[in-house]
Design a protein around this motif. Structure first.
Motif, PDB file in Angstrom:
ATOM      1  N   ALA A 197      28.432  63.821  35.669  1.00  0.00           N
ATOM      2  CA  ALA A 197      28.134  64.104  37.071  1.00  0.00           C
ATOM      3  C   ALA A 197      29.389  64.534  37.825  1.00  0.00           C
ATOM      4  O   ALA A 197      30.498  64.130  37.505  1.00  0.00           O
ATOM      5  CB  ALA A 197      27.538  62.859  37.734  1.00  0.00           C
ATOM      6  N   LYS A 198      29.175  65.365  38.825  1.00  0.00           N
ATOM      7  CA  LYS A 198      30.256  65.755  39.719  1.00  0.00           C
ATOM      8  C   LYS A 198      30.238  64.853  40.955  1.00  0.00           C
ATOM      9  O   LYS A 198      29.202  64.317  41.335  1.00  0.00           O
ATOM     10  CB  LYS A 198      30.087  67.212  40.138  1.00  0.00           C
ATOM     11  CG  LYS A 198      30.200  68.204  38.979  1.00  0.00           C
ATOM     12  CD  LYS A 198      30.021  69.632  39.479  1.00  0.00           C
ATOM     13  CE  LYS A 198      30.139  70.629  38.325  1.00  0.00           C
ATOM     14  NZ  LYS A 198      29.951  72.021  38.787  1.00  0.00           N
ATOM     15  N   ALA A 199      31.396  64.681  41.577  1.00  0.00           N
ATOM     16  CA  ALA A 199      31.471  63.856  42.785  1.00  0.00           C
ATOM     17  C   ALA A 199      30.595  64.450  43.877  1.00  0.00           C
ATOM     18  O   ALA A 199      30.530  65.667  44.048  1.00  0.00           O
ATOM     19  CB  ALA A 199      32.916  63.764  43.254  1.00  0.00           C
ATOM     20  N   THR A 200      29.902  63.590  44.615  1.00  0.00           N
ATOM     21  CA  THR A 200      29.026  64.060  45.678  1.00  0.00           C
ATOM     22  C   THR A 200      28.997  63.030  46.799  1.00  0.00           C
ATOM     23  O   THR A 200      29.171  61.836  46.568  1.00  0.00           O
ATOM     24  CB  THR A 200      27.594  64.302  45.150  1.00  0.00           C
ATOM     25  OG1 THR A 200      26.743  64.651  46.239  1.00  0.00           O
ATOM     26  CG2 THR A 200      27.049  63.063  44.463  1.00  0.00           C
ATOM     27  N   ASP A 201      28.762  63.523  48.028  1.00  0.00           N
ATOM     28  CA  ASP A 201      28.664  62.627  49.179  1.00  0.00           C
ATOM     29  C   ASP A 201      27.267  62.024  49.307  1.00  0.00           C
ATOM     30  O   ASP A 201      27.061  61.087  50.068  1.00  0.00           O
ATOM     31  CB  ASP A 201      29.000  63.392  50.466  1.00  0.00           C
ATOM     32  CG  ASP A 201      30.458  63.801  50.524  1.00  0.00           C
ATOM     33  OD1 ASP A 201      31.294  63.087  49.941  1.00  0.00           O
ATOM     34  OD2 ASP A 201      30.767  64.841  51.150  1.00  0.00           O
ATOM     35  N   ASN A 202      26.300  62.565  48.579  1.00  0.00           N
ATOM     36  CA  ASN A 202      24.926  62.084  48.633  1.00  0.00           C
ATOM     37  C   ASN A 202      24.414  61.839  47.217  1.00  0.00           C
ATOM     38  O   ASN A 202      23.559  62.574  46.708  1.00  0.00           O
ATOM     39  CB  ASN A 202      24.027  63.090  49.352  1.00  0.00           C
ATOM     40  CG  ASN A 202      24.413  63.252  50.811  1.00  0.00           C
ATOM     41  OD1 ASN A 202      24.215  62.335  51.604  1.00  0.00           O
ATOM     42  ND2 ASN A 202      24.967  64.402  51.155  1.00  0.00           N
ATOM     43  N   PRO A 203      24.947  60.819  46.557  1.00  0.00           N
ATOM     44  CA  PRO A 203      24.598  60.598  45.153  1.00  0.00           C
ATOM     45  C   PRO A 203      23.129  60.227  44.959  1.00  0.00           C
ATOM     46  O   PRO A 203      22.556  59.464  45.736  1.00  0.00           O
ATOM     47  CB  PRO A 203      25.513  59.448  44.738  1.00  0.00           C
ATOM     48  CG  PRO A 203      25.809  58.734  46.019  1.00  0.00           C
ATOM     49  CD  PRO A 203      25.876  59.793  47.072  1.00  0.00           C
ATOM     50  N   VAL A 204      22.555  60.775  43.935  1.00  0.00           N
ATOM     51  CA  VAL A 204      21.198  60.428  43.525  1.00  0.00           C
ATOM     52  C   VAL A 204      21.289  59.341  42.459  1.00  0.00           C
ATOM     53  O   VAL A 204      22.023  59.480  41.474  1.00  0.00           O
ATOM     54  CB  VAL A 204      20.451  61.658  42.970  1.00  0.00           C
ATOM     55  CG1 VAL A 204      19.102  61.245  42.382  1.00  0.00           C
ATOM     56  CG2 VAL A 204      20.261  62.699  44.072  1.00  0.00           C
ATOM     57  N   THR A 205      20.557  58.254  42.662  1.00  0.00           N
ATOM     58  CA  THR A 205      20.588  57.123  41.735  1.00  0.00           C
ATOM     59  C   THR A 205      19.359  57.138  40.837  1.00  0.00           C
ATOM     60  O   THR A 205      18.228  57.245  41.324  1.00  0.00           O
ATOM     61  CB  THR A 205      20.626  55.794  42.506  1.00  0.00           C
ATOM     62  OG1 THR A 205      21.778  55.767  43.357  1.00  0.00           O
ATOM     63  CG2 THR A 205      20.686  54.611  41.546  1.00  0.00           C
ATOM     64  N   LEU A 206      19.595  57.060  39.547  1.00  0.00           N
ATOM     65  CA  LEU A 206      18.507  56.833  38.605  1.00  0.00           C
ATOM     66  C   LEU A 206      18.255  55.330  38.566  1.00  0.00           C
ATOM     67  O   LEU A 206      19.116  54.561  38.118  1.00  0.00           O
ATOM     68  CB  LEU A 206      18.878  57.344  37.215  1.00  0.00           C
ATOM     69  CG  LEU A 206      17.961  56.895  36.062  1.00  0.00           C
ATOM     70  CD1 LEU A 206      16.554  57.447  36.239  1.00  0.00           C
ATOM     71  CD2 LEU A 206      18.545  57.307  34.718  1.00  0.00           C
ATOM     72  N   ALA A 207      17.096  54.898  39.051  1.00  0.00           N
ATOM     73  CA  ALA A 207      16.740  53.483  39.074  1.00  0.00           C
ATOM     74  C   ALA A 207      15.806  53.188  37.914  1.00  0.00           C
ATOM     75  O   ALA A 207      14.775  53.851  37.757  1.00  0.00           O
ATOM     76  CB  ALA A 207      16.079  53.121  40.395  1.00  0.00           C
ATOM     77  N   ILE A 208      16.164  52.205  37.110  1.00  0.00           N
ATOM     78  CA  ILE A 208      15.398  51.846  35.920  1.00  0.00           C
ATOM     79  C   ILE A 208      15.004  50.380  35.995  1.00  0.00           C
ATOM     80  O   ILE A 208      15.799  49.534  36.402  1.00  0.00           O
ATOM     81  CB  ILE A 208      16.223  52.100  34.641  1.00  0.00           C
ATOM     82  CG1 ILE A 208      16.365  53.611  34.405  1.00  0.00           C
ATOM     83  CG2 ILE A 208      15.594  51.436  33.425  1.00  0.00           C
ATOM     84  CD1 ILE A 208      17.258  53.956  33.241  1.00  0.00           C
ATOM     85  N   ASP A 209      13.774  50.103  35.614  1.00  0.00           N
ATOM     86  CA  ASP A 209      13.303  48.721  35.530  1.00  0.00           C
ATOM     87  C   ASP A 209      12.835  48.470  34.107  1.00  0.00           C
ATOM     88  O   ASP A 209      11.912  49.128  33.618  1.00  0.00           O
ATOM     89  CB  ASP A 209      12.164  48.482  36.518  1.00  0.00           C
ATOM     90  CG  ASP A 209      11.665  47.053  36.472  1.00  0.00           C
ATOM     91  OD1 ASP A 209      12.500  46.132  36.463  1.00  0.00           O
ATOM     92  OD2 ASP A 209      10.436  46.842  36.456  1.00  0.00           O
ATOM     93  N   ILE A 210      13.496  47.528  33.425  1.00  0.00           N
ATOM     94  CA  ILE A 210      13.134  47.165  32.055  1.00  0.00           C
ATOM     95  C   ILE A 210      12.257  45.923  32.115  1.00  0.00           C
ATOM     96  O   ILE A 210      12.692  44.863  32.567  1.00  0.00           O
ATOM     97  CB  ILE A 210      14.391  46.892  31.213  1.00  0.00           C
ATOM     98  CG1 ILE A 210      15.228  48.175  31.094  1.00  0.00           C
ATOM     99  CG2 ILE A 210      14.017  46.375  29.822  1.00  0.00           C
ATOM    100  CD1 ILE A 210      16.553  47.978  30.376  1.00  0.00           C
ATOM    101  N   GLY A 211      11.021  46.056  31.675  1.00  0.00           N
ATOM    102  CA  GLY A 211      10.093  44.934  31.722  1.00  0.00           C
ATOM    103  C   GLY A 211       9.569  44.574  30.351  1.00  0.00           C
ATOM    104  O   GLY A 211       9.753  45.319  29.382  1.00  0.00           O
ATOM    105  N   GLY A 212       8.898  43.448  30.261  1.00  0.00           N
ATOM    106  CA  GLY A 212       8.355  43.008  29.001  1.00  0.00           C
ATOM    107  C   GLY A 212       7.214  43.872  28.503  1.00  0.00           C
ATOM    108  O   GLY A 212       6.954  43.944  27.300  1.00  0.00           O
ATOM    109  N   SER A 213       6.519  44.554  29.416  1.00  0.00           N
ATOM    110  CA  SER A 213       5.392  45.405  29.017  1.00  0.00           C
ATOM    111  C   SER A 213       5.604  46.873  29.334  1.00  0.00           C
ATOM    112  O   SER A 213       4.927  47.727  28.764  1.00  0.00           O
ATOM    113  CB  SER A 213       4.099  44.921  29.683  1.00  0.00           C
ATOM    114  OG  SER A 213       4.226  44.991  31.097  1.00  0.00           O
ATOM    115  N   GLY A 214       6.520  47.187  30.261  1.00  0.00           N
ATOM    116  CA  GLY A 214       6.715  48.582  30.635  1.00  0.00           C
ATOM    117  C   GLY A 214       8.144  48.898  31.023  1.00  0.00           C
ATOM    118  O   GLY A 214       8.887  48.039  31.499  1.00  0.00           O
ATOM    119  N   LEU A 215       8.528  50.164  30.812  1.00  0.00           N
ATOM    120  CA  LEU A 215       9.823  50.691  31.241  1.00  0.00           C
ATOM    121  C   LEU A 215       9.548  51.711  32.333  1.00  0.00           C
ATOM    122  O   LEU A 215       8.759  52.643  32.143  1.00  0.00           O
ATOM    123  CB  LEU A 215      10.546  51.361  30.070  1.00  0.00           C
ATOM    124  CG  LEU A 215      10.692  50.533  28.789  1.00  0.00           C
ATOM    125  CD1 LEU A 215      11.283  51.394  27.674  1.00  0.00           C
ATOM    126  CD2 LEU A 215      11.555  49.309  29.035  1.00  0.00           C
TER     127      LEU A 215
END
Length: 251
Positions: A14-32
């Motif tokens: 990634a390149k530096a940015t003032d408005n970063p986009v975050t990849l949010a991940i949730d690891i669960g017992g039944s679903g990702l």
């Protein structure tokens, strides 16, 4: 999603940015689950979901996460909610996943794999960040494969609570309120146990507000206390941007 062939491992740094986009991940017992969020915690992509592998070892889970990431647009950083105790990016417990997660350096592995900065926290804590009012004592309980928990005081996390594994009645909170408790006792008795647990936690923590999340909230059939709120599964992703606030993890 099953037709996707690209993976996040091919993405450029990634390149530096003032408005970063975050990849949010949730690891669960039944679903990702995965979603992209902006700096304000608002979604900028669809929520993607695939089943957690039947044998949820780290290598197999990471392969499935690659598939999720491969169908999403580019991102600048990553936040991960994981069902267990996390310290400095290392997973120390994973009762509802696999023993291979114990002392697994998840944060470092993902940074190397995806060439992005990564922060990892307990999944209930991340969901709490997406829901809490940042006032007083706020308790988060998540009802899914297990029972997650997070406690906040004026918006600051008290890490490592893991209330689900605390002794309660003849076993633990999770034994009664997780999926195995629901399957064993049935919906009616499960709801009764949940009412008792809410009352017990109110006496234990004197919380000002209770937030309840997780897939099994749809099975609640009684009226909750007025100072409590059911939150959607999406908050477990939207709260991910908060992991990038200074010293928010309290480790």
């Amino acid at each position: 999603m099953t037709n996707a062939t690209s993976t996040a491992t091919t993405k450029k740094p990634a390149k530096a940015t003032d408005n970063p986009v975050t990849l949010a991940i949730d690891i669960g017992g039944s679903g990702l689950k995965a979603m992209l969020v902006d700096p304000e915690g608002k979604p900028v992509s669809e929520r993607e979901r695939i089943p957690t592998p039947e044998v949820p070892k780290p290598t197999l889970v990471l392969e499935e996460l690659d598939k999720l990431v491969g169908v999403l647009p580019d991102f600048d950083r990553v936040s991960v909610g994981f069902p267990g105790v996390i310290k400095r990016g290392v997973t120390y417990t994973a009762v509802n996943l696999n023993p291979e997660w114990i002392e697994y350096p998840l944060q470092a592995v993902l940074e190397k794999r995806w060439k992005r900065p990564v922060r990892v926290a307990n999944d209930a804590a991340v969901q709490g960040y997406g829901a809490i009012y940042n006032r007083g004592v706020e308790l988060v309980l998540t009802l899914g494969t297990g029972m997650g928990s997070a406690l906040f005081t004026n918006g600051r996390l008290c890490p490592g609570l893991e209330l689900g594994h605390h002794p309660w009645k003849k076993a633990t909170y999770e034994d009664y309120l997780g999926r195995r408790g629901l399957d064993k006792d049935g919906k009616k008795k499960w709801n009764k146990s949940l009412q008792e647990a809410i009352e017990q936690t109110a006496h234990t923590f004197n919380w000002d507000h209770l937030f309840i999340g997780g897939g099994n909230t749809k099975k609640i059939d009684f009226e909750l206390p007025k100072n409590s709120t059911i939150v959607s599964n999406e908050t477990g992703l939207l709260g991910g941007v908060m992991l990038w606030k200074d010293d928010v993890l309290g480790e």
